[in-house]
Design an enzyme around this catalytic site. Structure first.
Site, short mmCIF file in Angstrom:
data_model
loop_
_atom_site.label_atom_id
_atom_site.label_comp_id
_atom_site.label_asym_id
_atom_site.label_seq_id
_atom_site.Cartn_x
_atom_site.Cartn_y
_atom_site.Cartn_z
N LYS A 9 32.64 30.10 31.61
CA LYS A 9 32.08 29.23 32.66
C LYS A 9 31.87 30.05 33.92
O LYS A 9 32.69 30.90 34.26
CB LYS A 9 33.06 28.09 32.94
CG LYS A 9 32.77 27.28 34.18
CD LYS A 9 34.00 27.07 35.07
CE LYS A 9 34.43 28.29 35.82
NZ LYS A 9 35.44 28.07 36.88
N PRO A 94 38.32 37.48 30.40
CA PRO A 94 39.49 37.85 31.20
C PRO A 94 40.25 36.60 31.68
O PRO A 94 39.66 35.55 31.88
CB PRO A 94 38.90 38.61 32.39
CG PRO A 94 37.49 38.91 32.05
CD PRO A 94 37.06 37.99 30.96
N GLY A 98 38.45 33.21 37.13
CA GLY A 98 37.37 32.37 37.65
C GLY A 98 36.29 32.08 36.63
O GLY A 98 35.23 31.58 36.97
N ALA A 104 37.70 26.67 28.73
CA ALA A 104 36.70 26.82 27.66
C ALA A 104 37.37 26.78 26.30
O ALA A 104 36.85 26.16 25.36
CB ALA A 104 35.94 28.14 27.84
N ASP A 136 38.31 21.46 34.87
CA ASP A 136 37.08 22.08 34.38
C ASP A 136 36.82 21.79 32.90
O ASP A 136 35.74 22.14 32.38
CB ASP A 136 37.15 23.61 34.52
CG ASP A 136 37.05 24.06 35.96
OD1 ASP A 136 36.82 23.22 36.84
OD2 ASP A 136 37.19 25.28 36.19
O1 C5P Z 1 42.98 21.27 36.70
P1 C5P Z 1 43.51 22.67 36.56
O2 C5P Z 1 44.84 22.72 35.91
O3 C5P Z 1 42.51 23.61 35.96
O4 C5P Z 1 43.71 23.19 38.07
C1 C5P Z 1 44.52 24.28 38.37
C2 C5P Z 1 44.99 24.18 39.83
O5 C5P Z 1 43.86 24.30 40.70
C3 C5P Z 1 45.59 22.84 40.19
O6 C5P Z 1 46.97 22.85 39.96
C4 C5P Z 1 45.30 22.72 41.67
O7 C5P Z 1 46.24 23.47 42.41
C5 C5P Z 1 43.98 23.42 41.81
N1 C5P Z 1 42.81 22.53 41.84
C6 C5P Z 1 42.53 21.80 42.98
N2 C5P Z 1 41.42 21.01 43.03
C7 C5P Z 1 40.59 20.92 41.98
C8 C5P Z 1 40.85 21.67 40.79
C9 C5P Z 1 41.96 22.46 40.76
O8 C5P Z 1 43.27 21.87 43.96
N3 C5P Z 1 39.50 20.15 42.08
#
Ligand code: C5P
Length: 271
Positions: A9, A94, A98, A104, A136
């Site tokens: 992504k 990796p 990011g 994915a 995501d």
């Molecule tokens: O949802 P995911 O586990 O991928 O997100 C990882 C971290 O990124 C979350 O714990 C949060 O700290 C941050 N995050 C956020 N706002 C979002 C997506 C992610 O603050 N919209």
């Protein structure tokens, strides 16, 4: 044996709007996906298992918190499947880069196991389950250019036809965890993504905070800008940066120039 591709992504733009009471951030982003990614293979089995191979197998880890296993368990519980699955993840994306690698992989697991187990859910139901695995993951289930708002999991079509656009991904080898980059945002709302806005006019609002953690990202962006791309930008919370090119020749010339830095890179196209 069945195989599912997990496209990497990228965020062509990522505008942060506000920190929410639940600790997440409301954002607006243009997700896009590439022909570069991880590959997930499954064979029927009584128990659930995962083996990770490939260049980034070690940092991806095999622990129970692996998103592939979490996705498999979540789907299995939701549909009441008692059968297992022997999964093999070939990890080429990796980690903490990011590029949404874990997301994915989770999305590919859902697609693959839904097929293996004969689950025929409407897309919205699979996306709701995906959202529970990470912000995501719903976008990764679709794996095509798409607009995300809210936590990134409220999806809407993005009209611009970008499929086939040559793209170069460059990562300087510094793992950047997502949470601290969000936490380092200056909380200035610089505006959303207007429909039809040219990509060059948009931003990645996480860049400044990521640069604090990994200053080398600035060197990568400068090196990419010197290759005269259509667009150069950090993806997600970094440290991977992307550059789009008019044609594959320009991308390959850029890749050859960037190779002198010894950074990880992938030359591919948007899907
Ligand atoms: O949802 P995911 O586990 O991928 O997100 C990882 C971290 O990124 C979350 O714990 C949060 O700290 C941050 N995050 C956020 N706002 C979002 C997506 C992610 O603050 N919209």
């Amino acid at each position: 044996m069945d195989v599912e591709f997990a496209p990497a992504k990228v965020n062509l733009a990522l505008h942060l709007r506000r920190r929410r009471p639940d600790g997440y951030h409301d954002l607006e982003t243009i997700f896009a996906f590439t022909d570069f990614g991880d590959t997930l293979t499954v064979a029927p089995a009584d128990a659930l298992s995962l083996r990770v191979t490939g260049p980034f197998a070690a940092p991806a880890g095999l622990g129970d918190d692996n998103l592939v296993l979490r996705a498999a368990r979540a789907l299995g519980e939701a549909v009441g499947v008692s059968a297992g699955a022997a999964l093999v993840l070939d990890k080429d994306i990796p980690v903490a880069a990011g590029l949404g690698g874990g997301s994915a992989d989770a999305a590919a697991t859902l697609r693959l196991l839904a097929r293996l187990w004969g689950v025929h859910w409407p897309a919205a139901r699979l996306e709701a389950l995906a959202a529970g695995l990470g912000a995501d993951v719903p976008a990764c289930v679709q794996s095509r250019t798409i607009f995300g708002s809210g936590r990134g999991d409220a999806l809407a079509p993005w009209p611009e036809g970008l499929a086939g656009t040559p793209i170069l991904l460059v990562n300087p080898g510094v793992a950047v965890p997502t949470g601290p980059v969000f936490a380092g945002w200056d909380r200035q709302d610089r505006g959303g993504i207007a429909a039809g806005a040219p990509l060059q006019a948009l931003r990645n609002d996480m860049t400044a905070a990521a640069l604090e953690i990994a200053p080398v990202i600035g060197t990568v962006l400068a090196a990419l800008a010197a290759t005269r791309p259509v667009l150069a930008r950090m993806s997600g919370s970094g440290a991977t940066c992307l550059a789009l090119y008019r044609d594959a020749g320009a991308r390959d010339v850029a890749a050859a120039a960037i190779a002198a830095h010894g950074w990880w890179q992938a030359a591919t196209v948007l899907r």
